[in-house]
Structures are given as C-alpha cells and as structure tokens.
Write a protein that holds these residues in place. Structure first.
Motif, PDB file in Angstrom:
ATOM      1  N   SER A  30       0.741  -1.168  -0.204  1.00  0.00           N
ATOM      2  CA  SER A  30       0.062   0.080  -0.112  1.00  0.00           C
ATOM      3  C   SER A  30       0.947   1.265  -0.086  1.00  0.00           C
ATOM      4  O   SER A  30       0.631   2.172  -0.680  1.00  0.00           O
ATOM      5  CB  SER A  30      -1.038   0.137   1.154  1.00  0.00           C
ATOM      6  N   LEU A  31       1.918   1.216   0.628  1.00  0.00           N
ATOM      7  CA  LEU A  31       2.630   2.370   0.934  1.00  0.00           C
ATOM      8  C   LEU A  31       3.511   2.489  -0.460  1.00  0.00           C
ATOM      9  O   LEU A  31       3.867   3.664  -0.889  1.00  0.00           O
ATOM     10  CB  LEU A  31       3.905   2.217   1.974  1.00  0.00           C
ATOM     11  N   VAL A  32       3.923   1.403  -1.088  1.00  0.00           N
ATOM     12  CA  VAL A  32       4.673   1.798  -2.494  1.00  0.00           C
ATOM     13  C   VAL A  32       3.738   2.320  -3.354  1.00  0.00           C
ATOM     14  O   VAL A  32       4.045   3.068  -4.357  1.00  0.00           O
ATOM     15  CB  VAL A  32       5.362   0.425  -3.009  1.00  0.00           C
ATOM     16  N   GLU A  33       2.505   1.438  -3.488  1.00  0.00           N
ATOM     17  CA  GLU A  33       1.657   2.216  -4.429  1.00  0.00           C
ATOM     18  C   GLU A  33       1.072   3.591  -4.311  1.00  0.00           C
ATOM     19  O   GLU A  33       0.944   4.305  -5.232  1.00  0.00           O
ATOM     20  CB  GLU A  33       0.173   1.393  -4.491  1.00  0.00           C
ATOM     21  N   ILE A  34       1.165   4.121  -3.065  1.00  0.00           N
ATOM     22  CA  ILE A  34       1.021   5.672  -2.762  1.00  0.00           C
ATOM     23  C   ILE A  34       2.353   6.241  -3.452  1.00  0.00           C
ATOM     24  O   ILE A  34       2.270   7.341  -4.047  1.00  0.00           O
ATOM     25  CB  ILE A  34       0.842   5.936  -1.296  1.00  0.00           C
ATOM     26  N   ALA A  35       3.575   5.798  -3.227  1.00  0.00           N
ATOM     27  CA  ALA A  35       4.930   6.773  -3.507  1.00  0.00           C
ATOM     28  C   ALA A  35       4.756   6.613  -4.968  1.00  0.00           C
ATOM     29  O   ALA A  35       5.018   7.563  -5.609  1.00  0.00           O
ATOM     30  CB  ALA A  35       6.024   5.867  -3.016  1.00  0.00           C
ATOM     31  N   VAL A  36       4.405   5.520  -5.653  1.00  0.00           N
ATOM     32  CA  VAL A  36       4.292   5.326  -7.259  1.00  0.00           C
ATOM     33  C   VAL A  36       3.295   6.274  -7.659  1.00  0.00           C
ATOM     34  O   VAL A  36       3.421   6.979  -8.775  1.00  0.00           O
ATOM     35  CB  VAL A  36       4.060   3.950  -7.635  1.00  0.00           C
ATOM     36  N   GLY A  37       2.345   6.632  -7.066  1.00  0.00           N
ATOM     37  CA  GLY A  37       1.195   7.509  -7.395  1.00  0.00           C
ATOM     38  C   GLY A  37       1.642   8.901  -7.290  1.00  0.00           C
ATOM     39  O   GLY A  37       1.497   9.811  -8.290  1.00  0.00           O
ATOM     40  N   VAL A  38       2.683   9.256  -6.358  1.00  0.00           N
ATOM     41  CA  VAL A  38       3.015  10.239  -6.311  1.00  0.00           C
ATOM     42  C   VAL A  38       4.215  10.505  -7.291  1.00  0.00           C
ATOM     43  O   VAL A  38       4.133  11.973  -7.965  1.00  0.00           O
ATOM     44  CB  VAL A  38       4.156  10.769  -5.045  1.00  0.00           C
ATOM     45  N   VAL A  39       4.971   9.834  -7.698  1.00  0.00           N
ATOM     46  CA  VAL A  39       5.906   9.985  -8.933  1.00  0.00           C
ATOM     47  C   VAL A  39       4.918  10.061 -10.096  1.00  0.00           C
ATOM     48  O   VAL A  39       5.299  10.913 -11.061  1.00  0.00           O
ATOM     49  CB  VAL A  39       6.672   8.588  -8.958  1.00  0.00           C
ATOM     50  N   ALA A  40       3.842   9.420 -10.469  1.00  0.00           N
ATOM     51  CA  ALA A  40       3.245   9.274 -11.733  1.00  0.00           C
ATOM     52  C   ALA A  40       2.362  10.732 -11.701  1.00  0.00           C
ATOM     53  O   ALA A  40       2.317  11.189 -12.807  1.00  0.00           O
ATOM     54  CB  ALA A  40       2.400   8.153 -11.773  1.00  0.00           C
ATOM     55  N   GLY A  41       1.835  11.133 -10.621  1.00  0.00           N
ATOM     56  CA  GLY A  41       1.178  12.299 -10.660  1.00  0.00           C
ATOM     57  C   GLY A  41       2.179  13.614 -10.979  1.00  0.00           C
ATOM     58  O   GLY A  41       1.652  14.525 -11.751  1.00  0.00           O
ATOM     59  N   LEU A 260      -8.940  -3.621  -6.970  1.00  0.00           N
ATOM     60  CA  LEU A 260      -9.440  -2.507  -6.403  1.00  0.00           C
ATOM     61  C   LEU A 260      -8.591  -1.419  -5.857  1.00  0.00           C
ATOM     62  O   LEU A 260      -8.466  -0.226  -5.942  1.00  0.00           O
ATOM     63  CB  LEU A 260     -10.752  -2.980  -5.647  1.00  0.00           C
ATOM     64  N   THR A 261      -7.964  -1.941  -4.824  1.00  0.00           N
ATOM     65  CA  THR A 261      -7.022  -1.138  -3.851  1.00  0.00           C
ATOM     66  C   THR A 261      -5.885  -0.411  -4.457  1.00  0.00           C
ATOM     67  O   THR A 261      -5.482   0.687  -4.221  1.00  0.00           O
ATOM     68  CB  THR A 261      -6.645  -1.979  -2.712  1.00  0.00           C
ATOM     69  N   PRO A 262      -5.385  -1.087  -5.368  1.00  0.00           N
ATOM     70  CA  PRO A 262      -4.405  -0.379  -6.270  1.00  0.00           C
ATOM     71  C   PRO A 262      -4.734   0.974  -7.008  1.00  0.00           C
ATOM     72  O   PRO A 262      -3.895   1.978  -6.744  1.00  0.00           O
ATOM     73  CB  PRO A 262      -4.075  -1.360  -7.390  1.00  0.00           C
ATOM     74  N   PHE A 263      -5.966   1.116  -7.313  1.00  0.00           N
ATOM     75  CA  PHE A 263      -6.593   2.134  -7.932  1.00  0.00           C
ATOM     76  C   PHE A 263      -6.645   3.214  -6.755  1.00  0.00           C
ATOM     77  O   PHE A 263      -6.331   4.405  -6.801  1.00  0.00           O
ATOM     78  CB  PHE A 263      -7.845   2.091  -8.561  1.00  0.00           C
ATOM     79  N   TYR A 264      -6.966   2.790  -5.322  1.00  0.00           N
ATOM     80  CA  TYR A 264      -7.414   3.620  -4.494  1.00  0.00           C
ATOM     81  C   TYR A 264      -5.893   4.254  -3.838  1.00  0.00           C
ATOM     82  O   TYR A 264      -5.751   5.384  -3.733  1.00  0.00           O
ATOM     83  CB  TYR A 264      -7.946   2.873  -3.224  1.00  0.00           C
ATOM     84  N   PHE A 265      -5.068   3.619  -3.703  1.00  0.00           N
ATOM     85  CA  PHE A 265      -3.612   3.834  -3.043  1.00  0.00           C
ATOM     86  C   PHE A 265      -2.899   4.754  -4.095  1.00  0.00           C
ATOM     87  O   PHE A 265      -2.422   5.660  -3.668  1.00  0.00           O
ATOM     88  CB  PHE A 265      -2.895   2.714  -2.648  1.00  0.00           C
ATOM     89  N   LEU A 266      -2.883   4.336  -5.367  1.00  0.00           N
ATOM     90  CA  LEU A 266      -2.168   5.089  -6.614  1.00  0.00           C
ATOM     91  C   LEU A 266      -2.837   6.385  -6.626  1.00  0.00           C
ATOM     92  O   LEU A 266      -2.204   7.512  -6.455  1.00  0.00           O
ATOM     93  CB  LEU A 266      -2.488   4.523  -7.830  1.00  0.00           C
TER      94      LEU A 266
END
Length: 386
Positions: A30-41, A260-266
C-alpha cells in the motif's frame, strides 16, 4: 479521445511495478503504491478519470468493510477497555493538537481549524488492515486489538465531522434509519442467505455484499456523509460470521487487493503536489510532528498501562499514527464546502499521506512483532488463564 484500455493498462502496470518493488524491498504494498502514485502524478501527468474514481471508491469501501469484518467480537468484548481507551485517546489528543496548531499558530479560521483537527486525528483503516493482512497479524490478538482501536478512532472522527458540520435533513434521517435497520438484521440474515445461496458459480454471496455496500454508500452520499462509514459498520455487524467463513473472506480479499485497492492507493499519491510540498515544507513538517506526537502522548502510555510489551506498544502506537482514508475524506469535505482553500487542502492531504507512510515504514522495519512468537505467547497465556 481517451483510450480506455491503454489508460487501464497504465494504471495496472503501475500497480504491477508497485508489487515488484514491494517484493524487492519488503515495504508494504500500500505504501509503495502511494509513492508510485506521487511519482506518476508529478512526473507522468497521471490523473484520475470517472471510472478510476469509481474503482478507487469501491476499493476504499470494500477494504473498509473487510477491516470491520476482521474485528473479532470476542476480542472487542474481552479487550473492550484496551480497544476503547487506545482508540479514543488516539482520536482526542491529535484532534486537540491539530486544531490548536491550525487556529493559534497558522491562524486559520475556526471551521478550517476544526477540519484540520478532524483530518489529522484519523487512523488509516486501509493502511493498517493491509499491513495486518500482509504480516498475518490480523489473525493474532494484538492485531485484532489494533483493528478494533482503529474503529473507535475513526468513529470519533466521523462523529466529530457529523456534529460540527453535518446537515441534519430528511436524507440524513433516512440514512440513519435505513442503516440502523440493516445493521440490526444483517447479522442474522447473512448466514441464512449464504447457507442457502452461497458457493455457486454466480457468486451470489459476493453480489449480496456489494449490493449492501453500494446501497448504504448511496444513502450516505445523499446525506452528505461518506460511504466508508456504513461499510465499516456493516463489516463489524457481520464480523462474527465472516471470521468463520475463511473462504468467502479470501475471495473478497483477492478481488480487493488485486483489482480495487491499487486504484485507491495510487490515486491517493496523486494528491501530493511536490512543488506545493516544497513551498509548505515547514508547515507540513510541523503538522506531521504534531499529529504523531499527539498520537504518542495518547497511545503509548495507554499500551504500557495495559501491559503491552515495549515492542508491541511501539508497534501499536506507530500504526495508530497512520492516516489516509478518513483524513483525505475530511479534507476533501472541507474543500468542497468552502471551509478550507486549495492551499490548506494540499497541506492537510500531504500531512495525512506522509502519516500513512512514515510511521508504517518505521513500525514495519524496527518494531513488527514476530507472528509465530506472538501466537505462541497468546496460546501460553490462554492456557494459564483459569
């Protein structure tokens, strides 16, 4: 025109990369997906569209339901004082600390300061539950106490948001009545429905759960509340039954964590604007310190009072310091209703997301209890109890 399949491939590809990184580093997915979301955004220009928002919303709802369903009613009764004390102080002290910081130091308005207090008082059910499942601690007594305390904390934030800002109209009345009626009967009807219609190819039991979640979520939205609240209560209402239905729980987890949760955390990571973080770094840092320090002042002494081991007490305190779902929801509520502006929203959401990452990494790296050792200790204690 947007190519739906390529967009979907991009999001799932990011989720796949996140899973690989989590496997290589040992950091919670979950934390990695959040971090990847930061980079992607910030560097790939990724942004959510309507169907991504829907899948992310479903992910948060089902994950919250599963977290509620993991709260063992027996543990909640036998460890009631521990769960309520930890959960209540985990809400109260950060709410007061964040409110005072926003109102007297940042000189925000009264309403904006109240939103800050609510947003920074939360504990992330989504992150905590994901960590519990990954480590297997959700099967232990300490894990169940933490999940029960999370419920108490977030119940406090929801009540505070409702008392301070809710619009008590006919829709709110209907939502309360409908939720109360469903919660009163669902624990009895669910075993009957699953025993009669479960274990079929059509997976009627999964459809049944999703129907209840979507229906109550729709009523909550009409009442200007949040869909995750009835999801948590619904999970708690059927917890005793779901703890026996391991196969059904496993199927729901597979759907939730794989799709489902990958979309949420990303998506959560997309809310972090790195330029805004740099500009407001001082305010954000102090806000994070205020939240974590207040959590420590409330939770750590309480774990020692109830004779938690030092390692378990620190682990509990750090996980109770996390925030994500209810924190971002509270901040978004304040923004949508004009109680806070965009800059204040960015500050709060960044603090909330950092609180999901920093305490969890520390807890997992240095204080995670050994599941087998905890299980052996709990079995030994059970034998010693007359």
């Amino acid at each position: 025109m947007e190519n739906t399949w390529l967009v979907a491939a991009l999001w799932i590809g990011l989720a796949l990369v996140s899973g690989l990184i989590a496997g290589w580093t040992g950091i919670s997915i979950s934390l990695v997906e959040i971090a990847v979301g930061v980079v992607a955004g910030n560097f790939l220009g990724l942004h959510p569209n309507q169907w991504v928002n829907f899948l992310a919303g479903v992910g948060s709802i089902v994950l919250t339901f599963l977290a509620g369903a993991e709260v063992d009613p027996v543990v909640l009764r036998t460890k009631f004082r521990e769960s309520v004390s930890i959960g209540f102080l985990s809400f109260l002290l950060p709410f007061i600390g964040a409110f005072l910081y926003a109102y007297y130091v940042l000189h925000w308005t009264l309403e904006a300061s109240e939103i800050a207090g609510i947003a920074l008082s939360t504990t992330s059910v989504a992150v905590v539950y994901a960590v519990m499942v990954e480590t297997g601690l959700n099967e232990t007594e300490i894990g169940k106490i933490i999940l029960a305390a999370c419920f108490i904390t977030d119940l406090g934030t929801v009540v505070a948001l409702g008392v301070l800002f809710a619009n008590f109209n006919s829709w709110m009345f209907l939502f309360i009545v409908a939720t109360s009626l469903i919660l009163a009967f669902v624990s009895r009807f669910t075993p009957f429905f699953l025993n009669r219609y479960g274990n079929r190819v059509s997976q009627l039991e999964i459809k049944y759960i999703f129907f209840l979640l979507f229906f109550l979520g729709g009523l909550a939205t009409m009442a200007n509340s949040e869909a995750v609240l009835p999801a948590y209560l619904l999970g708690l209402a059927v917890a005793g039954f779901f703890l026996q239905e391991k196969t059904l729980t496993a199927r729901l987890r597979i759907i939730t964590f794989s799709l489902l949760t990958p979309f949420y955390f990303l998506k959560a990571g997309l809310y972090v604007s790195l330029p805004a973080v740099v500009t407001g770094a001082g305010i954000i840092t102090v806000g994070l310190i205020v939240k974590i320090l207040a959590k420590f002042l409330g939770v750590w002494p309480t774990t020692r009072f109830f004779k938690f081991g030092p390692r378990e007490g620190m682990y509990t305190t750090l996980l109770m310091s996390t925030g994500l779902t209810f924190g971002t929801i509270s901040a978004l509520f304040g923004l949508n209703h004009g109680y806070i502006n965009q800059v204040q929203y960015t500050i709060l959401v960044t603090v909330v997301i950092l609180s999901a990452v920093v305490p969890t990494i520390i807890a997992q790296a240095f204080f995670r209890p050994d599941r087998e050792a905890v299980t052996r200790e709990e079995k030994l204690e059970a034998k010693l109890v007359p």
